[in-house]
Design a protein around this motif. Structure first.
Motif, short mmCIF file in Angstrom:
data_model
loop_
_atom_site.label_atom_id
_atom_site.label_comp_id
_atom_site.label_asym_id
_atom_site.label_seq_id
_atom_site.Cartn_x
_atom_site.Cartn_y
_atom_site.Cartn_z
N ASP A 277 -48.66 30.96 -40.79
CA ASP A 277 -47.94 30.37 -41.85
C ASP A 277 -48.04 28.97 -41.65
O ASP A 277 -48.24 28.48 -40.68
N PRO B 49 -47.24 24.76 -43.67
CA PRO B 49 -46.30 24.05 -44.77
C PRO B 49 -47.14 24.30 -46.19
O PRO B 49 -48.46 24.56 -46.01
N THR B 50 -46.43 23.93 -47.30
CA THR B 50 -47.16 24.05 -48.36
C THR B 50 -48.31 22.97 -48.43
O THR B 50 -48.23 21.82 -48.43
N GLY B 51 -49.43 23.51 -48.77
CA GLY B 51 -50.61 22.70 -49.05
C GLY B 51 -51.59 22.89 -47.72
O GLY B 51 -52.52 22.00 -47.84
N SER C 50 -55.24 23.92 -48.09
CA SER C 50 -55.25 24.35 -49.56
C SER C 50 -56.53 24.19 -49.99
O SER C 50 -56.95 25.01 -51.07
N GLN D 53 -51.56 20.64 -37.88
CA GLN D 53 -51.52 21.25 -39.12
C GLN D 53 -50.12 21.93 -39.55
O GLN D 53 -49.87 22.51 -40.44
N GLY E 142 -41.60 21.45 -44.86
CA GLY E 142 -42.58 22.23 -44.36
C GLY E 142 -43.69 20.98 -43.61
O GLY E 142 -44.75 21.28 -43.66
N GLU E 143 -43.17 20.21 -43.00
CA GLU E 143 -43.92 18.98 -42.31
C GLU E 143 -43.61 19.03 -40.91
O GLU E 143 -44.10 17.87 -40.20
#
Length: 995
Positions: free
Chosen positions: A38, A40-42, A45, A76, A900-901
């Motif tokens: 899992d 963070p968003t992006g 990507s 990340q 998410g950071e």
């Protein structure tokens, strides 16, 4: 017909799906690895399954033939297990997953398939379980970094099988057992770093001396015992030897003199004995030598100072004797000399400093004599001159008056005399000038107005004469001015009223005259005022009663006249002395008790109910009349009290019967322990802590109430929760004991003041000064959202907190680690000056080496504390760094995680790297102070370094925040020499990397 067939064929060709190329097998393996994590968003990507190869994906590098050769996913914010599918990439040679949240064990058997792996970096994750023995079977592995995880158990015996390993680093884990001798069989090893682990006590294996290629041997805090094996002298390529913070005994082996390549030797904080081998001073590459805090004897070998590269020389807190070798004056690179707390004697070489770029000279608590060398600041870099408790004599060299770099000068308790060079009073960067306990003469120069950074001026017990200059009013940051036991004359200058931050003013035993200026009403932070033993005249200013935090007032042995202002009854005084003046009139009721009798003697005109103060208070018709009135008042008061008790029990009796608090209170009285003079009765405190309408906050250890007392003052009352069997660290009343042990003895402008404590069986109350602006956390992240905190206010708060922590770490005996530094534990007074509060988990440094559970708050906990439960001053430094980032960014430490950071530290690293440092600044602050905010970010990132040895001390942080230590290009000044390893380069602003 043929045309129809052609038309049908073209139509079918058009309708067929567009041909596509599929992702190769290595890309599929990488997607499988990603699917188990899992992030963070992006994150990742661009790992697109429609690509032909993964060679253009983030973190992926390939060979010329298109095979995956490297995977670098540093920072990340990935979390989840380590999937051994990576080992199915046949050419994968380099893997870095550092600074993520990988939280599984490492699969032993599967790792043996990573046959091409040469570099594996899994540091700064959450990996658990034993170290995989299969790692040693990887035929090409050269570098293995497993720092800052939760690996446990012993180092596998199979680790002797690494065929080509050059670097093995397992810092900050939970390894047990002892350091195995089999590590001495890895013949290719160049770096062995096992520092900060929970090993069982054991010796350094002599077999380590077989590692002929070794360049770095770092065994800091590894529970080592026994002696240093002579075989370490065989490590002829060794550049860095660190055996500090262990329990090693015996002498320093003579064989260490054969380490011809060594640059740094760190042996501090052991129990080494004997003499320092002369040959250590002949190691040609040696730059840093630290054998402080041992039991070494004998003299300092002169050969050390003939070394051309020697920069840092630390031997403080030993049993060394003899003089300082004359050769030290020839040390062309020496910048740090720390020899305090020994038995050294003799004079200093007269040309000391003429060829050396000295920055720190710390020779305190020895037996040196003679004059301070006039050349000590000839190279123009001296910052700290610490010579406390010696026998230095003569006058101060004129060169010190031109030493513009000085910021800390402590010369107390010597035999120095003569006038202080005029320029020394006005040094632009000096923050501490301590000349106490000498025989200095002359006057305080008006040039003192140039010392704008001066915060503590201590010149007591000298022979200074003349008037206190008006120019002292320019020192707006001064919080202590102690000049007692001198020959100062003239009036107190009205300019003292401009020192709004003054906390201690001690001028007793001088020849001052005139009246006490009424401008003293500006001293709202003054806690100590001692003007005793002068010739002051006039009345006591009633404005003294408005100094809310004053707890020490001594005006005795003056010529003061008039009455005692009733406003003084507003003060909560621990020391109160007005004796031997010419005061007259009635004594205010508060002081008309036997407890204050000695404080008022020697004032023949005073009248009151105290024997010996007023002859008319007894005897004769008038005295009898007063007695009758007095008895009538007492009888009336008793009657009113009885009526009040009856009414109280009629209204609240049922409640008290049902209340455990009430039942216990009725059986035994409360006990009040005062740390400052208090006048309020404990019943008012109890009433406040029983009334939930007074509740203003609650935490893990208790509730906090606001109490407005009958005298109009306001205090904060903390009612601790009753201890249970699962309370913190299994110690009954741990929070209470820590709080009173710490706050009961500290006195500092940036530490919250503890007035007293009330105890009754298992009920405990702590009574503090009330700070009306609440906590920094509430102002930054609560409903006000920082609107009342512009950048100058935030910067001042940062400096206040840094100075408070520096006091705890450096000036308390023993030093104190707070262990829970966070914005909600930083309280603000009416002027937004900061105080550090909540010492419920504080520990003395010696008692805080290893904790049984984590104390602290998420987002502020230093990495090593979370992984190893070991705590030091550097744990507080990390937490303070997070607070600095809060002040600059306006973000909560965990807010970035919700987006998410990762945590705030990671968010600042990543955002500044990708978008520039301006992108992390709180937009509400504007850009007027942008450069200063960039500098504070640099300091914060130093404080939050992963390894504690790379973090500055709080005293260095104070200096950096005040403008020193971080240069204009972002480089960082050297840290204090007792910090072990040299610091990593600081992140630079602008286009340089912040990661």
């Amino acid at each position: 017909m043929s045309r129809s067939v052609l038309f049908v064929f073209l139509l079918l060709l058009y309708l067929l799906p567009e041909p596509s190329l599929s992702l190769n097998q290595e890309g599929l393996f990488l997607l499988q690895f990603k699917s188990g994590l899992d992030g963070p968003t992006g994150a990742l990507s661009d790992w697109n399954p429609r690509d032909v190869t993964p060679c253009n994906w983030t973190g992926v590098s390939c060979t010329a033939t298109g095979a995956v050769a490297g995977l670098n996913l540093y920072n990340q914010s990935l979390q989840g297990p380590f999937d051994p599918v990576l080992c199915r990439l046949p050419y994968l040679s380099n893997v870095s997953l550092s600074y993520n949240y990988i939280n599984s064990t490492l699969p032993d058997a599967a790792l043996s398939r990573c046959s091409a792996l040469a570099d594996l970096d899994l540091s700064m994750n959450c990996l658990v379980g034993p170290l995989p023995a299969a790692l040693a079977s990887l035929p090409r592995l050269r570098r293995l970094n497993l720092d800052s995880n939760n690996f446990s158990g012993p180092i596998p015996a199979a680790f002797n099988g690494f065929p080509v390993l050059e670097s093995l680093s397992i810092v900050f884990n939970l390894l047990t057992g002892t350091i195995p001798a089999v590590l001495g069989e890895i013949g290719t090893l160049q770096e062995l770093n096992l520092a900060y682990n929970t090993f069982s006590p054991g010796p350094i294996p002599p077999e380590i001396g077989n590692l002929s290629a070794l360049r770095n041997l770092l065994l800091t805090d590894c529970k080592l015992i026994g002696s240093i094996p002579p075989s370490l002298g065989n490590l002829r390529k060794l550049a860095n030897l660190d055996l500090s913070m262990n329990n090693l005994e015996g002498p320093i082996p003579e064989t260490l003199t054969e380490l011809s390549s060594v640059v740094q030797i760190e042996l501090y904080k052991n129990s080494l004995t004997g003499h320092i081998p002369e040959g250590l001073g002949k190691l040609p590459a040696l730059r840093r030598f630290d054998a402080s805090m041992n039991l070494l004897e004998g003299t300092i070998p002169p050969s050390f100072f003939d070394l051309p590269l020697l920069e840092s020389f630390h031997l403080y807190q030993n049993h060394l004797a003899g003089g300082l070798p004359a050769s030290i004056a020839r040390a062309g690179s020496l910048s740090e000399l720390r020899l305090h707390m020994n038995r050294l004697n003799g004079t200093l070489p007269p040309d000391l400093g003429s060829k050396s770029p000295l920055v720190v000279v710390e020779l305190s608590q020895n037996q040196f004599s003679g004059e301070i060398p006039g050349s000590i600041c000839d190279r123009g870099s001296l910052e700290q001159l610490m010579l406390i408790g010696n026998f230095f004599s003569g006058t101060l060299p004129e060169g010190l008056g031109r030493c513009k770099t000085l910021w800390r000068v402590r010369l107390r308790k010597n035999l120095l005399s003569g006038e202080v060079p005029a320029g020394m009073w006005g040094l632009p960067h000096v923050s501490l000038l301590d000349l106490m306990g000498n025989s200095f003469s002359g006057v305080i120069s008006p040039s003192i107005s140039d010392a704008r950074n001066l915060s503590s001026l201590t010149i007591s017990d000298n022979q200074f004469a003349g008037e206190i200059p008006e120019e002292i009013g320019a020192l707006t940051g001064l919080y202590e001015f102690s000049a007692s036991d001198n020959r100062l004359t003239g009036p107190l200058p009205s300019a003292l009223g401009r020192l709004a931050g003054l906390q201690i003013l001690d001028l007793h035993n001088n020849s001052l005259s005139g009246e006490i200026p009424r401008e003293i009403q500006a001293w709202q932070h003054l806690s100590e005022l001692n003007l005793a033993g002068n010739g002051l005249t006039g009345a006591i200013p009633p404005e003294l009663g408005g100094l809310a935090v004053l707890n020490y007032l001594d005006l005795s042995n003056n010529l003061l006249t008039g009455s005692i202002p009733p406003e003084l009854q507003n003060l909560k005084l621990n020391i109160f002395n007005l004796s031997n003046n010419q005061l007259s009139g009635d004594v205010p009721p508060l002081y008309a008790s036997k407890g204050y009798r000695d404080s008022l003697l020697g004032n023949p005109g005073l009248c009151g109910e105290l024997p010996g103060l007023c002859p008319a208070s007894s005897g004769g018709p008038e005295g009898k009349q007063h007695l009758i009135i007095f008895l009538f008042i007492i009888a009336l008061a008793v009657l009113i009290l009885l009526i009040g008790v009856v009414c109280f029990y009629w209204k609240y009796g049922a409640y008290l019967k049902a209340s455990r608090w009430g039942r216990k209170s009725s059986r035994k009285s409360w006990r009040l322990t005062s740390f400052h003079k208090v006048t309020f009765p404990e019943r008012e405190i109890l009433d406040a802590a029983l009334d939930e309408s007074n509740l203003i906050g609650a935490g893990a250890s208790g509730k906090v109430y606001r109490a407005v007392l009958s005298d109009g003052s306001t205090v904060a009352v903390k009612k601790l929760f009753r201890p249970g069997k699962n309370n913190l660290e299994g110690e009954k009343d741990a929070a209470f004991e820590a709080e009173i042990e710490t706050l009961g003895r500290v006195r500092h402008k940036n530490i919250v003041r503890l007035w007293c404590c009330c105890t009754h069986d298992d009920h405990k109350l702590l009574v503090y000064e009330y700070l009306p602006n609440g906590s920094l956390g509430d102002l930054l992240h609560g409903g006000k959202a920082g609107r009342c905190l512009d950048w100058p206010a935030r910067y001042k708060i940062a400096v206040d907190v840094a100075e408070g922590l520096s006091y705890l770490h450096n000036d308390c005996v023993p030093p104190v680690v707070h262990r829970d530094v966070k914005s909600t534990n930083i309280l603000l007074d009416a002027d937004f000056r900061a105080r550090i509060g909540d010492f419920g988990v504080a520990k003395a440094v010696e008692a805080a080496k290893s904790m049984s559970v984590i104390a602290g708050s998420l987002g502020y906990i230093a990495p090593e504390y979370a992984y190893t439960l070991r705590v030091s001053e550097k744990s507080d430094v990390y937490s303070f760094g997070v607070v600095l980032l809060e002040l600059v960014t306006g973000r909560h430490p965990l807010e970035a995680g919700e987006l998410g950071e990762g945590d705030l530290v990671r968010w600042v690293h990543r955002t500044a790297e990708e978008k520039g440092p301006a992108a992390v600044l709180d937009p509400s602050l504007g850009s007027e102070f942008e450069e200063e905010m960039f500098r504070v970010i640099e300091v914060a990132l130093l404080c939050t370094s992963n390894l504690p040895i790379n973090r500055p001390t709080m005293s260095k942080v104070v200096k950096m925040l005040l403008g020193g230590g971080v240069s204009g290009d972002g480089s960082v000044a050297e840290l204090d020499g007792d910090e072990g390893m040299p610091p990593q380069p600081a992140p630079l602003r602008g286009e340089t990397a912040w990661a």
